[in-house]
Design an enzyme around this catalytic site. Structure first.
Site, short mmCIF file in Angstrom:
data_model
loop_
_atom_site.label_atom_id
_atom_site.label_comp_id
_atom_site.label_asym_id
_atom_site.label_seq_id
_atom_site.Cartn_x
_atom_site.Cartn_y
_atom_site.Cartn_z
N LYS A 264 0.85 -1.20 0.00
CA LYS A 264 0.00 0.00 0.00
C LYS A 264 0.88 1.24 0.00
CE LYS A 264 -3.14 2.60 3.03
NZ LYS A 264 -3.80 2.63 4.35
N ASP A 269 -2.72 10.49 3.27
CA ASP A 269 -4.11 10.06 3.46
C ASP A 269 -4.86 11.05 4.32
OD1 ASP A 269 -6.46 8.69 3.56
OD2 ASP A 269 -5.78 7.22 5.05
N LYS A 276 -10.33 12.69 7.83
CA LYS A 276 -9.84 12.35 9.16
C LYS A 276 -9.88 13.57 10.08
CE LYS A 276 -6.47 8.90 7.53
NZ LYS A 276 -6.95 7.72 8.28
N ASP A 287 1.56 6.66 5.28
CA ASP A 287 0.61 5.66 4.78
C ASP A 287 1.13 4.94 3.53
OD1 ASP A 287 -1.72 4.39 5.51
OD2 ASP A 287 -3.02 5.66 4.30
N ASP A 346 -12.20 6.73 3.58
CA ASP A 346 -10.99 6.57 4.38
C ASP A 346 -10.58 5.11 4.51
OD1 ASP A 346 -8.84 7.47 5.89
OD2 ASP A 346 -9.93 7.34 7.79
N GLU A 348 -9.43 3.37 2.07
CA GLU A 348 -8.94 3.42 0.68
C GLU A 348 -7.79 2.46 0.41
OE1 GLU A 348 -5.69 4.90 2.66
OE2 GLU A 348 -7.78 5.44 3.04
N ARG A 350 -7.34 -0.65 1.10
CA ARG A 350 -7.77 -1.95 0.58
C ARG A 350 -8.20 -1.86 -0.88
NH1 ARG A 350 -12.08 -2.28 5.29
NH2 ARG A 350 -10.31 -1.17 6.19
#
Length: 499
Positions: A264, A269, A276, A287, A346, A348, A350
């Site tokens: 990933k 993010d 967030k 991230d 959020d 995202e 996956r």
């Protein structure tokens, strides 16, 4: 990273800026782990005054003492290994790393921790090199110089002519370089590390690896659209800096196994439309730690010339809120045709990993690992120092074994079948989030949908990837480089099994 060498010279005669020895904790007070590392008079004085000097032998305790000319070294450094009856290779690794981390700005260091066998030598060398790290890109020159890691490192061992010992030191250098590379990427400001910039850095790093067996391929927005990579494109919609899928392939001749690694790489993010909270959002530059770990694991495998074909997939996007960002209730089509209803933008990571997993299994690897800073639920379950691993039982066990051997903390977690029901969508094949409870496991179940039955494990490193608290052992503040050691050990296990 410092230049490292082995020496069998008497530590008392090593002309270095700092000599490091280990101290253990006992019920009778602190005790030198290897008394022969120091002359009798120095041992006696250290032991006599240890309590008054506040020395206990606890882990992460580092004390500097002047040598007053009784040693060739200018400073004697005592580093704690913890309880005397629990000195493991990881305790040695951590003690060596704590010492070199505390010795930032010191020119030459000799580490005289017990290293009479190859396993102990490897642990000491790895720890010392991992601890000798600093990130100074955004510092003025004078401040950077003071924070610079030690320049040269000598590891004291009787095994200086042993081929296995030399190989262990060479591996430690490759491993530390890989971990440092991940830390550098994670610590880089997101305005400098966006998907296209990450892709360029990956190409440059592969070139620097000096192996003709490594090939880098980059898919931009146009290629992603043509290839049906709806997860990457959907997550990247909110940013003016488009997504990328980077394939880093190491292909030795006659490989014993074929492994795919998927990382990933959300370069920042914000949460997207499901934004967030502001507090702590600055840490979301980390991230992309999974993609960074994949990149440098592949390059380390190439440098070590492992007889395993390794293909890394870096799933890179920036998750931002804007007028063009994806919305909750949007439906994306992942590569391969499965549709996903986005209930929370959020969740995202996956989505981009789903694209990467499908691309990876299309090449029919023997096994696939994905690694990601995926869920806050991982931190709730396991804290900030223990990562999670879930997936196919056999592969999960391999990863756990690799982690244990390398000194990283990965805890095996289940994938309960009943949680799959929470991912049902009224309009698509599945939703991108499920029930609140068991969120880490539900994320793993989501990813399992895109593995096509290939042996697989998912590594959730959400907490351990970025250290927001104080430094400890060989772990600095900021990017930690977690996952590289485990994945490299996993590849080495596969290499041995395939011979």
């Amino acid at each position: 990273m410092p230049r490292a060498t082995l020496t069998s010279q008497d530590p008392a005669h090593l002309d270095v800026d700092a000599l490091v020895v280990a101290v253990a904790r006992t019920d009778q007070g602190p005790r030198l782990l290897d008394p022969d590392a120091l002359p009798q008079d120095v041992r006696t004085e250290v032991t006599a005054h240890a309590v008054a000097l506040g020395i206990t032998g606890d882990q992460d305790e580092v004390r500097r003492l002047p040598t007053a000319g009784r040693l060739a070294a200018k400073v004697l450094v005592l580093t704690g290994v913890g309880a005397l009856d629990a000195v493991t290779p990881e305790a040695l690794r951590r003690a060596a790393g704590a010492a070199t981390r505390e010795l930032a700005g010191v020119g030459s260091v000799a580490v005289a921790l017990p290293a009479a066998d190859v396993e102990s030598l490897a642990a000491v060398a790895e720890g010392a090199l991992l601890g000798a790290y600093s990130y100074t890109r955004y510092r003025p020159a004078d401040a950077a110089a003071k924070a610079a890691p030690v320049a040269t490192l000598q590891v004291v061992t009787p095994l200086v002519r042993d081929r296995a010992a030399k190989a262990a030191l060479a591996r430690a250098e490759v491993l530390a370089e890989a971990v440092h590379g991940v830390r550098d990427l994670v610590n880089t400001a997101p305005n400098d590390l966006f998907p296209a910039a990450f892709a360029d850095l990956a190409k440059a790093a592969a070139k620097d690896a000096g192996s003709r067996s490594v090939k880098v391929t980059v898919l931009d927005e146009k290629a992603l659209a043509a290839g049906g990579y709806g997860g990457l494109l959907g997550v990247g919609l909110g940013s003016v800096r488009g997504p990328r899928l980077v394939k880093v392939a190491y292909a030795p001749s006659k490989p014993a196994a074929k492994v795919a690694l998927v990382g990933k790489g959300i370069t920042f993010d914000s949460g997207g439309i499901s934004i967030k909270p502001a507090a702590g959002m600055e840490a979301m530059k980390s991230d992309m730690a999974g993609a960074a770990a994949v990149l440098h694991t592949v390059l380390a495998a190439a440098r070590l010339e492992l007889p395993v074909a390794v293909t890394g997939w870096l799933c890179l996007a920036e998750n931002m809120p804007s007028g063009t960002a994806q919305r909750p209730s949007d439906v994306l089509t992942i590569r391969g045709g499965k549709t996903v209803e986005v209930l929370n933008t959020d969740a995202e990571g996956r989505l981009v990993l789903a694209d990467g997993l499908v691309a990876a299994i299309e090449e029919k690897p023997d096994v696939v690992l994905d690694i990601a800073t995926l869920t806050g639920a991982q931190m709730i379950a396991l804290g900030n120092r223990v990562s999670a691993v879930m997936g196919t039982d056999a592969v999960r066990g391999e990863v756990t074994a690799a982690a244990e051997g390398s000194g990283e903390l990965f805890w095996p977690m289940p994938l309960p079948a009943d949680l799959r029901a929470g991912l049902k969508s009224k309009v698509a094949d599945l939703a991108n989030i499920g029930d609140r409870f068991g969120g880490m496991l539900t994320a793993g179940i989501f990813l399992q949908e895109f593995t096509g039955g290939t042996p697989w494990a998912h590594l959730d490193i959400a907490g351990p990837a970025f250290n927001e608290k104080s430094a400890h052992g060989y772990t600095p503040v900021g990017g930690t480089g977690v996952g590289v050691r485990t994945m490299l050990a996993f590849l080495e296990q596969r290499a041995r099994a395939g011979r």
